[in-house]
Design a protein around this motif. Structure first.
Motif, mmCIF file in Angstrom:
data_model
loop_
_atom_site.group_PDB
_atom_site.id
_atom_site.type_symbol
_atom_site.label_atom_id
_atom_site.label_comp_id
_atom_site.label_asym_id
_atom_site.label_seq_id
_atom_site.Cartn_x
_atom_site.Cartn_y
_atom_site.Cartn_z
ATOM 1 N N ARG A 1 -41.266 -49.952 10.660
ATOM 2 C CA ARG A 1 -40.145 -49.092 10.334
ATOM 3 C C ARG A 1 -40.209 -47.779 11.098
ATOM 4 N N CYS A 2 -39.064 -47.234 11.396
ATOM 5 C CA CYS A 2 -38.969 -45.918 12.016
ATOM 6 C C CYS A 2 -39.448 -44.873 11.024
ATOM 7 N N PRO A 3 -40.384 -43.985 11.437
ATOM 8 C CA PRO A 3 -40.883 -42.968 10.506
ATOM 9 C C PRO A 3 -39.795 -41.979 10.086
ATOM 10 N N ALA A 4 -38.748 -41.844 10.887
ATOM 11 C CA ALA A 4 -37.710 -40.865 10.577
ATOM 12 C C ALA A 4 -36.636 -41.429 9.650
ATOM 13 N N CYS A 5 -36.104 -42.624 9.974
ATOM 14 C CA CYS A 5 -34.975 -43.126 9.187
ATOM 15 C C CYS A 5 -35.295 -44.386 8.400
ATOM 16 N N GLY A 6 -36.424 -45.049 8.696
ATOM 17 C CA GLY A 6 -36.798 -46.228 7.925
ATOM 18 C C GLY A 6 -36.166 -47.525 8.403
ATOM 19 N N ARG B 1 -37.606 -44.621 21.641
ATOM 20 C CA ARG B 1 -36.573 -44.074 20.770
ATOM 21 C C ARG B 1 -36.304 -45.071 19.664
ATOM 22 N N CYS B 2 -35.875 -44.548 18.516
ATOM 23 C CA CYS B 2 -35.502 -45.435 17.426
ATOM 24 C C CYS B 2 -34.172 -46.104 17.766
ATOM 25 N N PRO B 3 -34.103 -47.449 17.637
ATOM 26 C CA PRO B 3 -32.847 -48.128 17.961
ATOM 27 C C PRO B 3 -31.732 -47.794 16.962
ATOM 28 N N ALA B 4 -32.088 -47.308 15.777
ATOM 29 C CA ALA B 4 -31.069 -47.032 14.770
ATOM 30 C C ALA B 4 -30.612 -45.582 14.802
ATOM 31 N N CYS B 5 -31.547 -44.617 14.690
ATOM 32 C CA CYS B 5 -31.122 -43.224 14.575
ATOM 33 C C CYS B 5 -31.252 -42.486 15.910
ATOM 34 N N GLY B 6 -31.918 -43.088 16.905
ATOM 35 C CA GLY B 6 -31.955 -42.484 18.231
ATOM 36 C C GLY B 6 -32.968 -41.369 18.396
ATOM 37 N N VAL B 7 -33.794 -41.093 17.377
ATOM 38 C CA VAL B 7 -34.790 -40.028 17.497
ATOM 39 C C VAL B 7 -35.850 -40.449 18.533
ATOM 40 N N SER B 8 -36.330 -39.504 19.330
ATOM 41 C CA SER B 8 -37.374 -39.845 20.303
ATOM 42 C C SER B 8 -38.727 -39.667 19.662
HETATM 43 ZN ZN LIG Z 1 -34.882 -44.062 13.152
#
Ligand SMILES: [Zn+2]
Length: 109
Positions: A69-74, A100-107
């Protein structure tokens, strides 16, 4: 202030997901073999099918809890079409190329 997701954390998530990718087919194979064995031994296909239920449930739980999971958006980090490979023979996925996160785009840094 949102914590900046670290690439190290993401890498850990990915390797956790790859380890689970190994356990999945193993679990499916084991429960299929157990079901077949019970069906043959008891000459009852329905008893064999019943044996498949716990294996299938475990597999679903495994899939749900070990998806990286993405640490930022899950959101899940393996996107559709990714073939992450296994822990021993990883294959590069989109997240690793782009960091980059494929969902929220955070690097990830
Ligand atoms: Zn994310």
């Amino acid at each position: 202030m949102e914590r900046q997701p670290r690439w190290d954390d993401v890498k850990k998530e990915l390797s956790r997901g790859r380890a689970a990718g190994r356990a999945g087919p193993w679990l499916l194979g084991t429960s299929l073999a157990a079901g077949l064995l019970v069906a043959l031994a008891g000459r009852s296909p329905s008893a064999g099918l019943t044996m498949l239920v716990p294996g299938a449930l475990l597999w679903l739980i495994l899939r749900a809890t070990t998806q990286p999971r993405c640490p930022a958006c899950g959101a899940g980090l393996f996107v559709r079409g990714d073939r992450p490979g296994t822990a021993a023979r990883p294959r590069e996925v989109r997240v690793e190329r782009e960091r980059r996160c494929p969902a929220c785009g955070v690097s990830f840094v």
